[in-house]
Design an enzyme around this catalytic site. Structure first.
Site, mmCIF file in Angstrom:
data_model
loop_
_atom_site.group_PDB
_atom_site.id
_atom_site.type_symbol
_atom_site.label_atom_id
_atom_site.label_comp_id
_atom_site.label_asym_id
_atom_site.label_seq_id
_atom_site.Cartn_x
_atom_site.Cartn_y
_atom_site.Cartn_z
ATOM 1 N N ASP A 1 0.972 -1.258 -0.090
ATOM 2 C CA ASP A 1 -0.063 -0.010 0.044
ATOM 3 C C ASP A 1 0.730 1.203 0.004
ATOM 4 O O ASP A 1 0.591 2.293 0.538
ATOM 5 C CB ASP A 1 -0.945 0.141 1.124
ATOM 6 N N HIS B 1 22.845 3.143 -18.832
ATOM 7 C CA HIS B 1 21.920 3.533 -17.766
ATOM 8 C C HIS B 1 22.199 2.867 -16.429
ATOM 9 O O HIS B 1 21.032 2.415 -16.032
ATOM 10 C CB HIS B 1 20.421 3.258 -18.323
ATOM 11 N N ASP C 1 25.655 11.206 -14.032
ATOM 12 C CA ASP C 1 24.638 11.664 -15.320
ATOM 13 C C ASP C 1 23.614 12.187 -14.277
ATOM 14 O O ASP C 1 22.831 10.834 -13.830
ATOM 15 C CB ASP C 1 24.258 10.550 -16.333
ATOM 16 N N ASP D 1 19.782 17.669 -17.372
ATOM 17 C CA ASP D 1 20.041 16.362 -17.693
ATOM 18 C C ASP D 1 21.840 16.654 -18.138
ATOM 19 O O ASP D 1 22.028 16.879 -19.287
ATOM 20 C CB ASP D 1 19.635 15.863 -19.079
ATOM 21 N N HIS E 1 26.156 5.890 -28.681
ATOM 22 C CA HIS E 1 24.558 6.516 -28.720
ATOM 23 C C HIS E 1 24.663 7.736 -29.413
ATOM 24 O O HIS E 1 25.523 8.315 -30.019
ATOM 25 C CB HIS E 1 24.200 6.721 -27.127
ATOM 26 N N HIS F 1 19.335 14.908 -27.496
ATOM 27 C CA HIS F 1 17.886 14.659 -27.654
ATOM 28 C C HIS F 1 17.268 15.848 -27.057
ATOM 29 O O HIS F 1 17.871 16.717 -26.349
ATOM 30 C CB HIS F 1 17.540 13.292 -26.777
ATOM 31 N N HIS G 1 13.984 12.860 -21.954
ATOM 32 C CA HIS G 1 14.166 12.550 -23.504
ATOM 33 C C HIS G 1 12.649 13.273 -23.839
ATOM 34 O O HIS G 1 11.480 12.630 -23.995
ATOM 35 C CB HIS G 1 14.127 11.092 -23.857
ATOM 36 N N GLU H 1 25.795 15.349 -25.743
ATOM 37 C CA GLU H 1 26.440 14.407 -24.921
ATOM 38 C C GLU H 1 27.242 13.605 -25.770
ATOM 39 O O GLU H 1 27.017 12.273 -25.612
ATOM 40 C CB GLU H 1 25.167 13.846 -24.175
ATOM 41 N N TYR I 1 33.333 4.908 -24.991
ATOM 42 C CA TYR I 1 32.949 3.713 -24.043
ATOM 43 C C TYR I 1 33.835 2.804 -24.422
ATOM 44 O O TYR I 1 33.792 1.928 -25.329
ATOM 45 C CB TYR I 1 31.603 3.658 -23.862
ATOM 46 N N ARG J 1 31.607 10.232 -20.715
ATOM 47 C CA ARG J 1 30.521 11.372 -21.483
ATOM 48 C C ARG J 1 30.430 12.686 -20.918
ATOM 49 O O ARG J 1 30.686 12.716 -19.500
ATOM 50 C CB ARG J 1 29.074 10.387 -21.238
ATOM 51 N N GLU K 1 27.791 16.118 -20.854
ATOM 52 C CA GLU K 1 26.706 16.387 -21.561
ATOM 53 C C GLU K 1 26.359 17.765 -20.908
ATOM 54 O O GLU K 1 26.195 17.721 -19.668
ATOM 55 C CB GLU K 1 25.676 15.157 -20.717
HETATM 56 N N1 GLY Z 1 20.087 10.834 -18.745
HETATM 57 C C1 GLY Z 1 19.822 10.113 -19.808
HETATM 58 C C2 GLY Z 1 20.419 10.677 -21.072
HETATM 59 O O1 GLY Z 1 21.513 11.230 -21.008
HETATM 60 O O2 GLY Z 1 19.883 10.550 -22.173
HETATM 61 MN MN MN Z 2 20.910 12.947 -22.073
HETATM 62 MN MN MN Z 3 22.186 12.290 -19.276
#
Ligand code: GLY
Ligand code: MN
Ligand code: MN
Length: 447
Positions: free
Chosen positions: A42, A245, A262, A273, A352, A356, A363, A389, A393, A411, A413
């Site tokens: 609950d 992720h 991140d 982000d 990647h 975005h 996103h 970003e 890797y 990375r 970003e």
């Molecule tokens: N934090 C997820 C991305 O960078 O897209």
């Molecule tokens: Mn991102």
């Molecule tokens: Mn990110």
């Protein structure tokens, strides 16, 4: 005073007006609020409002429904939870119908349990029902049931709409272009998130656990008004950063490894982000420096190219060529350079997309206008916000590279707003130059 939002009530009215302008004559649009989601038994997860519903209302309660009714005189109708003294003592205050009309700019507000009784007359004689088809299967069925109910009363003179129109694209396109007020909130979300990243850098130490650094981030977000992160916080030491992720955040931090964070706070519904990668012990190794500088230079090239009418496809191509050449020069990619560039060889390590849209969702929504090659051809326009970003890797088990490179994952970003003359980098409060990071982590700066 509308709670939970830093956007003035008048702007929500403007958004609804813009939506009305794109509705067919004599139609009705239905937007469903989010629901509470059970975590266990609950107890519930922290509530997160449906972002389309939120965009049009600023109303932050679950179990609500918005009707936008387009006719000679457009009408905004909200259905929401009733005031209930007992429920409110146990679970928290409810806005109720009266306040909703006074503060949220709706014309009429009823309790949700009145919907089945009232919906027939709202839908009756409309030419079309608009809804975000596919967003929530149960709601799609509910809409069909309501239309069927109208149909079943045809002998009483009711007429059901002949069409159901998916209005996802309309609302997504509105959300893609941010207003000045939205940009201001996003600036603040970025500002506070950058400060949190600084805190994480200062608190990093060999032997601490990733979740302890996560706690430092969440603490700093909340100190500045962002109670929740905008997405699952990623605190990934060493090779864990090769999991894009990674949110386990359960390992201890090791000497001579990097830490990739991140993380972004959500402020009044808007996401930041931000990713930074830095040495756990405060000093980059030679190999870490080499890859880091390559990623940073790639990011700067891409950010500089964010101008109206440029595209993510063009930026991706710039970055891909640059990273491929850089990895070739470091001996990580081997072969003939022009051929490597032709083959986009960097994609082995840059696994990647470059960025975005960013906004109410991390996103965020809005068509990228991808072509058949999945290149994102949408021309940038003022008011769009996107992430830039790039990352490299190199998994521990990549035997094609010298051992010294293995396990390095980086990375960087930032969040970039497109302006009429170029761009504005919203991510201003956390360093990314190697010397700046090392200085901050050495403790010899008061920042
Ligand atoms: N934090 C997820 C991305 O960078 O897209
Ligand atoms: Mn991102
Ligand atoms: Mn990110």
């Amino acid at each position: 005073m509308m709670k939970h939002t830093l956007i003035p009530a008048s702007e929500f009215a403007t958004r609804r007006t813009r939506f009305f302008e794109q509705m067919p004559e004599n139609s009705i649009a239905l937007f469903n609020a989010g629901r509470e989601v059970t975590r266990s038994n609950d107890t519930e997860y922290p509530f997160c409002q449906n972002k389309n519903f939120y965009y049009l209302t600023g109303f932050n309660e679950p179990d609500a429904l918005l009707l936008l009714i387009k006719s000679d005189q457009n009408k905004v109708v909200l259905f929401s939870r009733p005031k209930d003294a007992l429920q409110e003592v146990w679970h928290g205050r409810r806005i109720g119908q009266e306040l909703a009309i006074q503060e949220y700019g709706v014309d009429e507000c009823f309790t949700l349990d009145q919907i089945d009784e009232l919906i027939v007359d709202y839908i009756n004689a409309k030419t079309s029902v608009l809804t975000c088809v596919g967003e929530n299967e149960a709601f799609d069925h509910q809409v069909l049931k309501w239309i069927t109910k109208v149909k079943s009363q045809s002998r009483n003179g009711k007429t059901a709409p002949a069409t159901i129109t998916d209005c996802t694209a309309i609302i997504h396109e509105l959300r893609l272009i941010k207003s000045d007020a939205e940009l201001d909130v996003m600036r603040k979300a970025n500002h506070l998130s950058g400060i949190a990243h600084q805190r994480a850098m200062k608190q990093s130490a060999v032997g601490k656990f990733e979740y302890q650094i996560e706690a430092e981030l969440l603490y700093e977000f909340a100190q500045h008004g962002a109670r929740y992160p905008a997405y699952g916080t990623i605190v990934a030491g060493g090779n864990n950063a090769n999991i894009l992720h990674y949110t386990d955040n359960s390992d201890s931090l090791k000497d001579n490894e990097l830490l990739l964070i991140d993380a972004g706070g959500e402020l009044a519904g808007y996401a930041a982000d931000i990713t930074r990668t830095f040495p756990v012990n405060g000093i980059f190794t030679t190999e870490q420096k080499a890859i880091y500088q390559l990623v940073l230079d790639a990011q700067n090239i891409a950010i500089e190219a964010v101008t109206p009418n440029n595209t993510l496809a063009a930026l991706n191509s710039l970055v891909c060529d640059f990273l491929t050449e850089g990895l070739y020069k470091l001996g990580i990619l081997q072969g003939e350079l022009t051929q490597l560039i032709e083959e986009k060889a960097c994609k082995k390590y840059f696994i990647h997309g470059l960025g975005h849209w960013l906004g109410l969702d991390v996103h965020d929504v809005g068509d990228y206008q991808s072509n058949e090659k999945r290149e994102q051809m949408r021309a940038f326009a003022p008011g769009m916000v996107l992430t830039i970003e790039p990352g490299i890797y190199i998994p521990l088990n990549d035997l094609s590279v010298e051992p010294k490179w293995r396990g390095i994952a980086i990375r960087i970003e930032d969040n970039i707003a497109v302006t009429s003359i170029g761009h504005e980098n919203l991510t201003t409060t956390v360093p990314k130059e190697i010397a700046e990071i090392e200085l901050l982590m050495s403790g010899s700066t008061s920042n």
